[in-house]
Scaffold this motif. Structure first.
Motif, PDB file in Angstrom:
ATOM      1  N   GLU A   1      46.403   0.638 -26.059  1.00 34.89           N
ATOM      2  CA  GLU A   1      45.024   0.835 -26.528  1.00 34.89           C
ATOM      3  C   GLU A   1      44.095   1.294 -25.406  1.00 34.89           C
ATOM      4  OE1 GLU A   1      43.588  -1.878 -29.777  1.00 34.89           O
ATOM      5  OE2 GLU A   1      45.352  -3.041 -29.160  1.00 34.89           O
ATOM      6  N   LYS A   2      44.410   0.943 -24.168  1.00 39.87           N
ATOM      7  CA  LYS A   2      43.560   1.375 -23.050  1.00 39.87           C
ATOM      8  C   LYS A   2      43.560   2.896 -22.901  1.00 39.87           C
ATOM      9  CE  LYS A   2      47.140   0.647 -19.498  1.00 39.87           C
ATOM     10  NZ  LYS A   2      47.554   2.045 -19.503  1.00 39.87           N
ATOM     11  N   ASP A   3      44.565   3.550 -23.487  1.00 43.03           N
ATOM     12  CA  ASP A   3      44.643   5.018 -23.464  1.00 43.03           C
ATOM     13  C   ASP A   3      44.015   5.640 -24.705  1.00 43.03           C
ATOM     14  OD1 ASP A   3      46.035   5.363 -20.971  1.00 43.03           O
ATOM     15  OD2 ASP A   3      47.860   4.652 -21.949  1.00 43.03           O
ATOM     16  N   GLY A   4      43.322   4.817 -25.504  1.00 41.28           N
ATOM     17  CA  GLY A   4      42.650   5.331 -26.692  1.00 41.28           C
ATOM     18  C   GLY A   4      43.537   5.459 -27.917  1.00 41.28           C
ATOM     19  N   VAL A   5      44.715   4.847 -27.885  1.00 39.89           N
ATOM     20  CA  VAL A   5      45.666   4.948 -28.995  1.00 39.89           C
ATOM     21  C   VAL A   5      45.328   3.901 -30.058  1.00 39.89           C
ATOM     22  CG1 VAL A   5      48.100   4.799 -29.647  1.00 39.89           C
ATOM     23  CG2 VAL A   5      47.461   5.793 -27.439  1.00 39.89           C
ATOM     24  N   GLU A   6      45.356   4.338 -31.309  1.00 35.06           N
ATOM     25  CA  GLU A   6      45.075   3.430 -32.431  1.00 35.06           C
ATOM     26  C   GLU A   6      46.248   2.476 -32.655  1.00 35.06           C
ATOM     27  OE1 GLU A   6      43.592   3.613 -37.084  1.00 35.06           O
ATOM     28  OE2 GLU A   6      44.352   5.435 -36.135  1.00 35.06           O
ATOM     29  N   SER A   7      45.949   1.236 -32.923  1.00 33.70           N
ATOM     30  CA  SER A   7      46.985   0.220 -33.117  1.00 33.70           C
ATOM     31  C   SER A   7      47.585   0.263 -34.523  1.00 33.70           C
ATOM     32  CB  SER A   7      46.399  -1.178 -32.876  1.00 33.70           C
ATOM     33  OG  SER A   7      45.488  -1.484 -33.930  1.00 33.70           O
ATOM     34  N   ILE A   8      48.771  -0.309 -34.644  1.00 33.06           N
ATOM     35  CA  ILE A   8      49.410  -0.440 -35.954  1.00 33.06           C
ATOM     36  C   ILE A   8      48.539  -1.301 -36.865  1.00 33.06           C
ATOM     37  CG2 ILE A   8      51.411  -1.396 -37.187  1.00 33.06           C
ATOM     38  CD1 ILE A   8      51.960   1.240 -35.688  1.00 33.06           C
ATOM     39  N   ALA A   9      47.918  -2.337 -36.307  1.00 28.46           N
ATOM     40  CA  ALA A   9      47.049  -3.202 -37.114  1.00 28.46           C
ATOM     41  C   ALA A   9      45.929  -2.391 -37.759  1.00 28.46           C
ATOM     42  CB  ALA A   9      46.470  -4.326 -36.253  1.00 28.46           C
ATOM     43  N   SER A  10      45.384  -1.425 -37.033  1.00 28.76           N
ATOM     44  CA  SER A  10      44.335  -0.570 -37.578  1.00 28.76           C
ATOM     45  C   SER A  10      44.880   0.340 -38.682  1.00 28.76           C
ATOM     46  CB  SER A  10      43.708   0.262 -36.455  1.00 28.76           C
ATOM     47  OG  SER A  10      42.785   1.193 -36.981  1.00 28.76           O
ATOM     48  N   LEU A  11      46.058   0.935 -38.459  1.00 29.51           N
ATOM     49  CA  LEU A  11      46.690   1.777 -39.488  1.00 29.51           C
ATOM     50  C   LEU A  11      46.937   0.967 -40.764  1.00 29.51           C
ATOM     51  CD1 LEU A  11      49.444   3.786 -37.541  1.00 29.51           C
ATOM     52  CD2 LEU A  11      47.344   4.701 -38.518  1.00 29.51           C
ATOM     53  N   VAL A  12      47.444  -0.232 -40.586  1.00 28.58           N
ATOM     54  CA  VAL A  12      47.756  -1.109 -41.722  1.00 28.58           C
ATOM     55  C   VAL A  12      46.474  -1.478 -42.477  1.00 28.58           C
ATOM     56  CG1 VAL A  12      48.510  -3.466 -42.292  1.00 28.58           C
ATOM     57  CG2 VAL A  12      49.937  -2.006 -40.835  1.00 28.58           C
ATOM     58  N   ALA A  13      45.421  -1.814 -41.754  1.00 32.16           N
ATOM     59  CA  ALA A  13      44.155  -2.200 -42.400  1.00 32.16           C
ATOM     60  C   ALA A  13      43.573  -1.040 -43.200  1.00 32.16           C
ATOM     61  CB  ALA A  13      43.153  -2.688 -41.353  1.00 32.16           C
ATOM     62  N   ARG A  14      43.615   0.168 -42.636  1.00 29.29           N
ATOM     63  CA  ARG A  14      43.105   1.342 -43.352  1.00 29.29           C
ATOM     64  C   ARG A  14      43.927   1.612 -44.608  1.00 29.29           C
ATOM     65  NH1 ARG A  14      43.612   6.275 -41.061  1.00 29.29           N
ATOM     66  NH2 ARG A  14      44.545   5.913 -39.036  1.00 29.29           N
ATOM     67  N   SER A  15      45.244   1.505 -44.473  1.00 29.97           N
ATOM     68  CA  SER A  15      46.137   1.754 -45.610  1.00 29.97           C
ATOM     69  C   SER A  15      45.912   0.756 -46.732  1.00 29.97           C
ATOM     70  CB  SER A  15      47.604   1.679 -45.149  1.00 29.97           C
ATOM     71  OG  SER A  15      47.873   2.664 -44.199  1.00 29.97           O
ATOM     72  N   ARG A  16      45.840  -0.507 -46.373  1.00 31.14           N
ATOM     73  CA  ARG A  16      45.633  -1.562 -47.367  1.00 31.14           C
ATOM     74  C   ARG A  16      44.304  -1.367 -48.090  1.00 31.14           C
ATOM     75  NH1 ARG A  16      44.793  -5.857 -44.413  1.00 31.14           N
ATOM     76  NH2 ARG A  16      46.967  -6.014 -43.771  1.00 31.14           N
ATOM     77  N   SER A  17      43.246  -1.082 -47.336  1.00 28.77           N
ATOM     78  CA  SER A  17      41.927  -0.873 -47.923  1.00 28.77           C
ATOM     79  C   SER A  17      41.963   0.277 -48.937  1.00 28.77           C
ATOM     80  CB  SER A  17      40.918  -0.571 -46.808  1.00 28.77           C
ATOM     81  OG  SER A  17      39.710  -0.110 -47.344  1.00 28.77           O
ATOM     82  N   PHE A  18      42.564   1.391 -48.556  1.00 27.29           N
ATOM     83  CA  PHE A  18      42.636   2.543 -49.451  1.00 27.29           C
ATOM     84  C   PHE A  18      43.447   2.234 -50.703  1.00 27.29           C
ATOM     85  CE2 PHE A  18      45.069   6.191 -50.976  1.00 27.29           C
ATOM     86  CZ  PHE A  18      44.039   7.012 -51.396  1.00 27.29           C
TER      87      PHE A  18
END
Length: 196
Positions: A113-130
């Motif tokens: 994440e220090k390199d600006g990479v999105e976490s799996i937790a963020s991908l999962v949260a976006r997917s679930r919300s959609f």
């Protein structure tokens, strides 16, 4: 509801084996041909709605496979590809060791994440919300055109995976994964792949 989940067709950055993430790279001619071939596999299938990431490669893929004008594709920001931070447009073999390990095995290695990479937790949260929102709609058939990274999280939700991702195998360009959603239950039906 039947959900047809697809990854966009090939782009020049795909062809060069570069991480394209949120770079708004359009389909190349091969990508358009892949989308037309995927559409041909579906025959006269009609979609009640076609959703896509805000990136042009996903919108155009959705329009071609969905057999609708691009202006009718419903854009949802939650379907955008993972943010690869400083590794955007870097070659698959030219990333740092932590990024390579994370992208190969996110179940075992931490997100850089220090390199600006999105976490799996963020991908999962976006997917679930959609998908939780989508499941409340009255569609019979819906197409979602997205990207390789977010597709792994969307698939994980629709497969009811405990870790909420389906990381392997990597989705191929214009591969279509088909799921049935009924009474809150998810059933994986089939995987439509283009001939190699």
């Amino acid at each position: 509801m039947t959900i047809w989940l697809t990854r966009h067709g090939q782009t020049n950055l795909n062809k060069q084996h570069l991480m394209q993430g949120r770079t708004d790279e359009p389909l190349n001619e091969t990508g358009r041909a892949q989308a037309r071939a995927a559409r041909a596999q579906l025959g006269d299938m009609h979609f009640d709605a076609v959703y896509a990431s805000p990136l042009q490669r996903a919108i155009e893929t959705g329009a071609i496979i969905g057999d609708i004008p691009m202006e009718e594709v419903i854009i949802d920001e939650r379907l955008i590809e993972a943010d690869f931070g400083r590794f955007e447009k870097k070659g698959y073999l030219r990333m740092s060791l932590p990024m390579s390990l994370y992208w190969a095995l996110p179940e075992l290695f931490p997100c850089p994440e220090k390199d600006g990479v999105e976490s799996i937790a963020s991908l999962v949260a976006r997917s679930r919300s959609f998908l939780e929102e989508l499941e409340k709609k009255d569609y019979e058939h819906v197409l979602i055109a997205c990207h390789g990274g977010i597709m792994r999280a969307l698939s994980g939700y629709l497969m009811d995976r405990k870790n909420e991702i389906c990381w392997r195998p990597k989705p191929r360009n214009c591969e279509i994964r088909v799921f049935r959603v009924e009474d809150g239950r998810h059933v994986y039906l089939e995987d439509l792949k283009l001939p190699k």
